[in-house]
Design a protein around this motif. Structure first.
Motif, PDB file in Angstrom:
ATOM      1  N   ARG A  77      13.208 -14.912 -19.539  1.00  0.00           N
ATOM      2  CA  ARG A  77      12.820 -14.863 -18.123  1.00  0.00           C
ATOM      3  C   ARG A  77      11.411 -14.299 -17.971  1.00  0.00           C
ATOM      4  NH1 ARG A  77      16.882 -15.039 -14.215  1.00  0.00           N
ATOM      5  NH2 ARG A  77      15.712 -13.597 -12.907  1.00  0.00           N
ATOM      6  N   TYR A  78      11.130 -13.274 -18.765  1.00  0.00           N
ATOM      7  CA  TYR A  78       9.812 -12.652 -18.665  1.00  0.00           C
ATOM      8  C   TYR A  78       8.719 -13.618 -19.124  1.00  0.00           C
ATOM      9  CZ  TYR A  78       5.994  -9.372 -19.374  1.00  0.00           C
ATOM     10  OH  TYR A  78       4.781  -8.740 -19.333  1.00  0.00           O
ATOM     11  N   VAL A  79       8.963 -14.294 -20.265  1.00  0.00           N
ATOM     12  CA  VAL A  79       7.975 -15.233 -20.805  1.00  0.00           C
ATOM     13  C   VAL A  79       7.757 -16.399 -19.857  1.00  0.00           C
ATOM     14  CG1 VAL A  79       7.525 -16.875 -22.674  1.00  0.00           C
ATOM     15  CG2 VAL A  79       8.406 -14.598 -23.197  1.00  0.00           C
ATOM     16  N   MET A  80       8.849 -16.871 -19.240  1.00  0.00           N
ATOM     17  CA  MET A  80       8.749 -18.019 -18.326  1.00  0.00           C
ATOM     18  C   MET A  80       8.276 -17.607 -16.934  1.00  0.00           C
ATOM     19  SD  MET A  80      12.193 -20.135 -19.408  1.00  0.00           S
ATOM     20  CE  MET A  80      11.819 -21.429 -18.203  1.00  0.00           C
ATOM     21  N   GLY A  81       8.129 -16.302 -16.727  1.00  0.00           N
ATOM     22  CA  GLY A  81       7.641 -15.835 -15.428  1.00  0.00           C
ATOM     23  C   GLY A  81       8.661 -15.924 -14.321  1.00  0.00           C
ATOM     24  N   ILE A  82       9.957 -15.916 -14.683  1.00  0.00           N
ATOM     25  CA  ILE A  82      11.016 -15.967 -13.675  1.00  0.00           C
ATOM     26  C   ILE A  82      11.279 -14.556 -13.178  1.00  0.00           C
ATOM     27  CG2 ILE A  82      13.400 -16.621 -13.188  1.00  0.00           C
ATOM     28  CD1 ILE A  82      13.222 -18.576 -15.514  1.00  0.00           C
ATOM     29  N   LYS A  83      10.885 -14.281 -11.968  1.00  0.00           N
ATOM     30  CA  LYS A  83      11.067 -12.940 -11.404  1.00  0.00           C
ATOM     31  C   LYS A  83      11.817 -13.053 -10.085  1.00  0.00           C
ATOM     32  CE  LYS A  83       7.025 -10.884 -13.612  1.00  0.00           C
ATOM     33  NZ  LYS A  83       5.788 -10.098 -13.414  1.00  0.00           N
ATOM     34  N   ARG A  84      13.129 -13.048 -10.219  1.00  0.00           N
ATOM     35  CA  ARG A  84      13.965 -13.200  -9.038  1.00  0.00           C
ATOM     36  C   ARG A  84      14.387 -11.861  -8.451  1.00  0.00           C
ATOM     37  NH1 ARG A  84      17.067 -17.681  -8.571  1.00  0.00           N
ATOM     38  NH2 ARG A  84      17.771 -16.676  -6.660  1.00  0.00           N
ATOM     39  N   SER A  85      14.354 -10.813  -9.281  1.00  0.00           N
ATOM     40  CA  SER A  85      14.871  -9.534  -8.819  1.00  0.00           C
ATOM     41  C   SER A  85      13.834  -8.762  -8.022  1.00  0.00           C
ATOM     42  CB  SER A  85      15.319  -8.690 -10.011  1.00  0.00           C
ATOM     43  OG  SER A  85      15.564  -7.370  -9.602  1.00  0.00           O
ATOM     44  N   PRO A  86      14.228  -8.177  -6.897  1.00  0.00           N
ATOM     45  CA  PRO A  86      13.312  -7.324  -6.141  1.00  0.00           C
ATOM     46  C   PRO A  86      12.822  -6.147  -6.974  1.00  0.00           C
ATOM     47  CG  PRO A  86      15.273  -7.838  -4.851  1.00  0.00           C
ATOM     48  CD  PRO A  86      15.531  -8.320  -6.231  1.00  0.00           C
ATOM     49  N   LEU A  87      13.640  -5.728  -7.970  1.00  0.00           N
ATOM     50  CA  LEU A  87      13.229  -4.601  -8.790  1.00  0.00           C
ATOM     51  C   LEU A  87      12.078  -4.957  -9.717  1.00  0.00           C
ATOM     52  CD1 LEU A  87      16.682  -3.084  -9.774  1.00  0.00           C
ATOM     53  CD2 LEU A  87      15.073  -2.229  -8.091  1.00  0.00           C
ATOM     54  N   GLU A  88      11.873  -6.248  -9.954  1.00  0.00           N
ATOM     55  CA  GLU A  88      10.782  -6.656 -10.816  1.00  0.00           C
ATOM     56  C   GLU A  88       9.452  -6.662 -10.069  1.00  0.00           C
ATOM     57  OE1 GLU A  88      12.284 -10.400 -12.071  1.00  0.00           O
ATOM     58  OE2 GLU A  88      13.305  -9.571 -13.821  1.00  0.00           O
ATOM     59  N   GLY A  90       7.047  -4.385  -7.809  1.00  0.00           N
ATOM     60  CA  GLY A  90       6.746  -3.074  -7.240  1.00  0.00           C
ATOM     61  C   GLY A  90       7.762  -2.021  -7.587  1.00  0.00           C
ATOM     62  N   PHE A  91       8.142  -1.939  -8.871  1.00  0.00           N
ATOM     63  CA  PHE A  91       9.168  -0.991  -9.268  1.00  0.00           C
ATOM     64  C   PHE A  91       8.760   0.445  -8.946  1.00  0.00           C
ATOM     65  CE2 PHE A  91      10.968   1.832 -12.570  1.00  0.00           C
ATOM     66  CZ  PHE A  91      12.306   1.690 -12.256  1.00  0.00           C
ATOM     67  N   LYS A  92       7.512   0.794  -9.272  1.00  0.00           N
ATOM     68  CA  LYS A  92       7.044   2.156  -9.007  1.00  0.00           C
ATOM     69  C   LYS A  92       7.106   2.478  -7.521  1.00  0.00           C
ATOM     70  CE  LYS A  92       3.935   2.557 -12.988  1.00  0.00           C
ATOM     71  NZ  LYS A  92       2.540   2.784 -13.422  1.00  0.00           N
ATOM     72  N   GLN A  93       6.754   1.482  -6.705  1.00  0.00           N
ATOM     73  CA  GLN A  93       6.788   1.694  -5.269  1.00  0.00           C
ATOM     74  C   GLN A  93       8.216   1.915  -4.792  1.00  0.00           C
ATOM     75  OE1 GLN A  93       4.293   2.149  -3.218  1.00  0.00           O
ATOM     76  NE2 GLN A  93       5.643   2.393  -1.450  1.00  0.00           N
ATOM     77  N   PRO A 100      17.791   3.235  -4.158  1.00  0.00           N
ATOM     78  CA  PRO A 100      18.886   3.658  -5.038  1.00  0.00           C
ATOM     79  C   PRO A 100      18.955   2.876  -6.345  1.00  0.00           C
ATOM     80  CG  PRO A 100      19.656   3.504  -2.779  1.00  0.00           C
ATOM     81  CD  PRO A 100      18.282   2.905  -2.804  1.00  0.00           C
ATOM     82  N   ALA A 101      18.775   1.555  -6.289  1.00  0.00           N
ATOM     83  CA  ALA A 101      18.866   0.749  -7.504  1.00  0.00           C
ATOM     84  C   ALA A 101      17.738   1.092  -8.471  1.00  0.00           C
ATOM     85  CB  ALA A 101      18.838  -0.736  -7.153  1.00  0.00           C
ATOM     86  N   ALA A 102      16.538   1.296  -7.959  1.00  0.00           N
ATOM     87  CA  ALA A 102      15.407   1.668  -8.813  1.00  0.00           C
ATOM     88  C   ALA A 102      15.633   3.044  -9.437  1.00  0.00           C
ATOM     89  CB  ALA A 102      14.117   1.654  -7.998  1.00  0.00           C
ATOM     90  N   LEU A 103      16.143   3.976  -8.660  1.00  0.00           N
ATOM     91  CA  LEU A 103      16.416   5.315  -9.191  1.00  0.00           C
ATOM     92  C   LEU A 103      17.536   5.272 -10.227  1.00  0.00           C
ATOM     93  CD1 LEU A 103      16.171   7.415  -5.901  1.00  0.00           C
ATOM     94  CD2 LEU A 103      14.524   7.356  -7.787  1.00  0.00           C
ATOM     95  N   ALA A 104      18.488   4.363 -10.053  1.00  0.00           N
ATOM     96  CA  ALA A 104      19.555   4.205 -11.052  1.00  0.00           C
ATOM     97  C   ALA A 104      18.978   3.740 -12.379  1.00  0.00           C
ATOM     98  CB  ALA A 104      20.604   3.216 -10.552  1.00  0.00           C
ATOM     99  N   LEU A 105      17.971   2.863 -12.329  1.00  0.00           N
ATOM    100  CA  LEU A 105      17.325   2.407 -13.559  1.00  0.00           C
ATOM    101  C   LEU A 105      16.582   3.548 -14.248  1.00  0.00           C
ATOM    102  CD1 LEU A 105      15.960  -1.122 -12.571  1.00  0.00           C
ATOM    103  CD2 LEU A 105      17.792  -0.585 -14.178  1.00  0.00           C
ATOM    104  N   VAL A 106      16.000   4.439 -13.474  1.00  0.00           N
ATOM    105  CA  VAL A 106      15.365   5.623 -14.051  1.00  0.00           C
ATOM    106  C   VAL A 106      16.412   6.466 -14.786  1.00  0.00           C
ATOM    107  CG1 VAL A 106      14.153   7.776 -13.537  1.00  0.00           C
ATOM    108  CG2 VAL A 106      13.509   5.673 -12.342  1.00  0.00           C
ATOM    109  N   CYS A 107      17.578   6.604 -14.179  1.00  0.00           N
ATOM    110  CA  CYS A 107      18.663   7.360 -14.815  1.00  0.00           C
ATOM    111  C   CYS A 107      19.146   6.679 -16.094  1.00  0.00           C
ATOM    112  CB  CYS A 107      19.827   7.531 -13.840  1.00  0.00           C
ATOM    113  SG  CYS A 107      19.469   8.613 -12.435  1.00  0.00           S
ATOM    114  N   VAL A 108      19.161   5.348 -16.100  1.00  0.00           N
ATOM    115  CA  VAL A 108      19.523   4.614 -17.308  1.00  0.00           C
ATOM    116  C   VAL A 108      18.564   4.957 -18.439  1.00  0.00           C
ATOM    117  CG1 VAL A 108      19.639   2.332 -18.389  1.00  0.00           C
ATOM    118  CG2 VAL A 108      20.677   2.698 -16.145  1.00  0.00           C
ATOM    119  N   GLY A 109      17.267   4.959 -18.128  1.00  0.00           N
ATOM    120  CA  GLY A 109      16.267   5.303 -19.129  1.00  0.00           C
ATOM    121  C   GLY A 109      16.438   6.718 -19.652  1.00  0.00           C
ATOM    122  N   ALA A 110      16.709   7.657 -18.740  1.00  0.00           N
ATOM    123  CA  ALA A 110      16.901   9.053 -19.147  1.00  0.00           C
ATOM    124  C   ALA A 110      18.149   9.187 -20.017  1.00  0.00           C
ATOM    125  CB  ALA A 110      17.017   9.945 -17.915  1.00  0.00           C
ATOM    126  N   TYR A 111      19.208   8.502 -19.631  1.00  0.00           N
ATOM    127  CA  TYR A 111      20.452   8.549 -20.405  1.00  0.00           C
ATOM    128  C   TYR A 111      20.225   8.040 -21.828  1.00  0.00           C
ATOM    129  CZ  TYR A 111      25.119   7.126 -21.968  1.00  0.00           C
ATOM    130  OH  TYR A 111      26.258   6.941 -22.700  1.00  0.00           O
TER     131      TYR A 111
END
Length: 681
Positions: A77-88, A90-93, A100-111
Motif C-alpha cells: 500500500r505504501y509503495v503504491m501510494g494507497i492512503k485510505r486511512s485518515p491516520l496516514e 497528518g498523524f502528528k497533527q 484517540p486512534a492516533a494516541l492508541a498507535l502511540v501506545c502500541v509503539g510504547a508497548y
C-alpha cells in the motif's frame, strides 16, 4: 466515504486477519521440540528436554504468518501510494489534537518498545523469543499481535473487507462450535482414530512403526497416542484449556448479538431474503456459541457476560425500546440454553461463589513436656496441618507447622529437634518396625512424623498424605522434589489472599505469590512468557497447605506457568510500563468508540429534493455501513467483556488473536463511521 474496493482487493485485504484470527484458532498439529529445561530446579515435569505440543506451536506459526502477510500488505500500500486511512494523513497533527486512534498507535509503539527491551535484557532469551512450553506467546507473537492490530487500524477502511473478516471469524466460531458440541456429547473428535490422524503426522517411530499404525494399534487396546486431560463431556474445542473457551467467546457473543439486532433493523437496507437468512443464521450461531460457552464449565466467563450485560444497558439504554423485539429473542434463547444446561453451569457457579475458605490451625499449646503417647487423641500425622514454610539450611531443616517452628538440626551425623525458643522437642518411636518417630508435643504430634531411611540416607518427614525427603550434603540440606531433583527450599514472598488461596480454583494462591514479583519488573519485565521461570514453583509448603484433601498430590506437583490474570502476566513478563502502554490502547479504544457513538440515533433534517438526493447518505441507508455500525457496538462490548474475563485468565495464542481482531475491527469501523459522517456533513 469512498467506494468499496473490488472483491479481489477486499479479499486480499481481509486475508491476513482471517489467517491471524480464524485459521490460527482452528489449528491443531503435533510438534516435537527441544528445550534446555535442566537449568530449572523445581520444574521437574519438563525434565526431558524433548517435548511435544499439539495446541500452541502451530497456532503461533499461523499467527506470525498472518502478521507477515499484514506487513507485506502495508508495504505494498505504501509503495503504491494507497492512503485510505485518515491516520496516514497528518498523524502528528492528530496526536496534537488528541485523536484517540492516533494516541492508541502511540501506545502500541510504547508497548512494543518495552516488550523488545524486556527481551534484550532477558536471562532466558530462548523462551522470551518463542514463549514457554505449551504456550508459545513470546516476543515474536506479541509483535505479531500488534502488527495485525495496526494493520486493521490503518489499512482496513473498506466496509466489504470488514464484512469478509467478520464472516471468516464467524465460520471459525461455527466450526469450533461443532467440535465443542460433539465434545459435550461425549464424542470428542480428538479421541477418534481419524481425528488423531488429522493432527498427528505419519512420522516414523523409533520402534519401526509409523505414527498412524501406532494410532490404529492403540485404538484396538482402547488407548490414544496422546493423553487428553479432560474428562469426556467437557468442551475445550481446539484451545487446550477449558477456561479459554468462554474467554474468547466473551469477545464473540456481543458481536453476534449486535449483528443480529442490526439484521432485524429495517433501517439497515438489504434484500428481504438476505435479511431473513441473516436473522436465522445469527440466531442459530448465537445459540450454538452459548451452548459451548456453558458446556465449558468455566465460571470466569460468567463475569464477562455480566460485564457485557451491564455495560450494554448503560451505553445503549436509549436504544433498548427500539431493539426490544430482537433483545427478547436473544433473552429467550439464552434462557432456553441455560435451562437445558442447568446441571452443567449452576454447580460450577455455586462452587466458585460459595467456596469455603481454608483456615490455618493455630493450636499453640505451651507446657507440652510431661505428656505420654497415650495422652494424644489422634494418631501421628493424621491431621493435615497448615505449613507456612519449609526451609533448608547448612545444617538444619525447618518446618512452620500451624505457626509453630520445628527445627531438625544436623549434629555430628545425628539429629536433634528444637522449637523457635531453641528448646528441645521430645520424640518417641511409635512404629518400631519402620523406625518412625512422633513428637511428644501437642504442637506437632498430630501433624508430622520423622523417619531416617538408612538405605538411601534420606531424612523423611511425613505429614497427612505427603512425604518430605531431605539429604544432607557437605554444604547444605536438600529437599527431594517430586521430579527427583535435589533443591534448596526457603521462605517465599507472598502478599494478600490469606484464607482465600482457593479463590477461583487456586487463583488466590497464585496471585498471592505473583504480586510480590512486580517489585522486580517496574520498568522492564523478565521477558515475554517467562513467568514460569520466576514463579516460586518450589513453594511446596504453600501448595500443600492450600490444597484441599482430594487434590493434595495434583496441587503439590503442579507447575504454575501463568498467573491466571492477563494484567499480572503483562506486568511480570514485559514490565509494568508495558502494561500501562497496553492499558492505554484499550482506554483510547473505548474513548474512540464512545466519541463516535456508532452513529446510533443521528438524524439529518432535510426536506424536498435535498432529502431525496441525500437519502443514500443517511446512516444505514445504503451507505455500506448499516450492519457494521452494530458490529462496531458489538466489538465495543466484546472488548470490554474480554478485558473483564482477563482478570481471571491469561492471554494465549488460543484467545488473543480473536481479541485483537475484534479490537482492531472496532477501531477500523469507528474510522469508517467518522469518514462517512464527515462526507455527509
Amino acid at each position: 466515504m469512498k467506494k468499496n474496493e473490488g472483491m479481489l482487493g477486499s479479499l486480499l485485504a481481509a486475508l491476513p486477519v482471517i489467517l491471524f484470527a480464524a485459521v490460527s484458532i482452528l489449528t491443531v498439529r503435533l510438534h516435537y521440540y527441544f528445550r534446555p529445561m535442566t537449568q530449572f530446579g523445581a520444574i521437574g515435569q519438563y525434565n526431558n528436554t524433548q517435548l511435544t505440543d499439539f495446541f500452541a506451536y502451530y497456532k503461533m506459526v499461523v499467527i506470525v504468518a498472518g502478521a507477515v502477510m499484514a506487513l507485506i500488505m502495508m508495504a505494498v500500500r505504501y509503495v503504491m501510494g494507497i492512503k485510505r486511512s485518515p491516520l496516514e494523513k497528518g498523524f502528528k497533527q492528530r496526536v496534537k489534537e488528541k485523536d484517540p486512534a492516533a494516541l492508541a498507535l502511540v501506545c502500541v509503539g510504547a508497548y512494543l518498545f518495552f516488550v523488545l527491551l524486556s527481551f534484550v535484557f532477558s536471562k532466558y532469551k530462548t523462551f522470551a523469543w518463542l514463549g514457554w512450553n505449551d504456550r508459545f506467546e513470546g516476543t515474536l507473537t506479541l509483535f505479531a499481535y500488534m502488527i495485525v492490530l495496526v494493520y486493521l487500524m490503518v489499512c482496513v477502511r473498506d466496509p466489504r473487507t470488514a464484512k469478509l473478516i467478520l464472516i471468516g471469524m464467524g465460520i471459525a466460531v461455527l466450526l469450533l462450535g461443532i467440535v465443542g458440541y460433539y465434545q459435550a456429547s461425549g464424542k470428542d473428535l480428538f479421541r477418534t482414530v481419524w481425528g488423531q490422524k488429522l493432527i498427528v503426522p505419519d512420522l516414523k517411530l523409533t520402534d519401526g512403526r509409523t505414527a498412524w499404525e501406532a494410532i490404529d494399534q492403540l485404538a484396538e487396546e482402547g488407548k490414544m497416542i496422546y493423553s487428553i486431560e479432560f474428562r469426556p463431556g467437557v468442551v475445550y474445542q481446539t484451545l487446550y484449556n477449558i477456561n479459554y473457551v468462554p474467554f474468547y467467546l466473551s469477545a464473540v457473543l456481543p458481536v453476534i448479538a449486535l449483528c443480529f439486532i442490526g439484521a432485524c433493523d429495517r433501517d439497515v437496507r438489504m434484500k428481504d431474503g438476505l435479511r431473513a437468512l441473516m436473522i436465522s443464521a445469527l440466531l442459530v450461531l448465537f445459540a450454538f456459541v452459548l451452548y459451548n460457552f456453558f458446556c465449558a464449565n468455566s465460571a470466569s466467563g460468567y463475569f464477562g457476560l455480566v460485564t457485557m450485560f451491564l455495560l450494554g444497558l448503560i451505553v445503549f439504554r436509549r436504544n433498548i425500546i427500539k431493539w426490544l423485539k430482537p433483545l427478547l429473542a436473544l433473552a429467550l434463547v439464552t434462557a432456553l440454553i441455560m435451562g437445558i444446561l442447568w446441571s452443567r453451569w449452576y454447580p460450577e457457579l455455586k462452587q466458585k461463589l460459595f467456596t469455603e475458605s481454608e483456615t490455618a490451625v493455630s493450636g499453640i499449646i505451651d507446657g507440652a513436656y510431661g505428656l505420654e503417647p497415650s495422652d494424644f487423641e489422634n494418631k501421628p500425622a493424621s491431621v493435615k496441618p497448615w505449613i507456612d514454610y519449609v526451609e533448608t539450611g547448612e545444617d538444619y531443616v525447618a518446618f512452620s507447622i500451624n505457626g509453630n517452628e520445628l527445627f531438625m538440626n544436623y549434629i555430628g551425623g545425628g539429629v536433634a529437634f528444637t522449637d523457635s525458643d531453641d528448646e528441645y522437642v521430645r520424640v518417641y518411636m511409635h512404629d518400631e518396625e519402620n523406625k518412625i518417630y512422633s513428637f511428644m508435643d501437642e504442637r506437632f504430634h498430630d501433624y508430622i512424623t520423622f523417619q531416617f531411611i538408612e538405605e538411601s540416607g534420606r531424612y523423611r518427614f511425613a505429614t497427612y498424605k505427603r512425604n518430605w525427603d531431605f539429604i544432607f550434603t557437605e554444604y547444605t540440606a536438600l529437599f527431594e522434589a517430586p521430579s527427583g531433583k535435589l533443591i534448596t527450599l526457603g521462605k517465599v514472598d507472598k502478599w494478600g489472599f490469606e484464607g482465600r488461596y482457593n479463590l477461583g480454583s487456586g487463583r488466590g494462591y497464585i496471585w498471592s505469590r505473583s504480586i510480590p514479583m512486580l517489585k522486580d519488573t517496574i520498568f522492564i519485565g523478565h521477558g515475554a512468557d517467562t513467568f514460569c521461570a520466576y514463579f516460586p514453583n518450589d513453594d511446596y509448603a504453600g501448595k500443600y497447605s492450600f490444597s484441599r484433601f482430594g487434590h493434595l498430590d495434583s496441587r503439590f506437583n503442579l507447575i504454575y506457568d501463568k498467573p491466571h490474570d492477563m494484567y499480572l502476566q503483562t506486568a511480570i513478563n514485559t514490565g509494568i510500563t508495558s502494561l500501562i502502554a497496553q492499558l492505554g490502547i484499550f482506554f483510547f479504544y473505548f474513548r474512540d468508540s464512545l466519541k463516535t457513538g456508532f452513529g446510533f440515533g443521528k438524524k439529518r433534517r432535510e426536506s424536498g429534493a435535498e432529502a431525496e438526493t441525500s437519502k443514500a447518505k443517511i446512516p444505514g441507508k445504503g451507505s455500506g455501513l448499516g450492519i457494521l455500525r452494530y458490529a462496531a457496538a458489538g466489538c465495543f462490548l466484546g472488548v470490554a467483556s474480554f478485558l473483564a474475563v482477563g482478570l481471571f485468565n491469561d492471554s494465549s495464542v488460543s484467545t488473543a488473536p480473536f481479541f485483537y481482531a475484534v479490537l482492531g475491527l472496532g477501531f477500523a469501523i469507528n474510522a469508517m463511521i467518522r469518514e462517512e459522517e464527515a462526507q455527509n456533513g
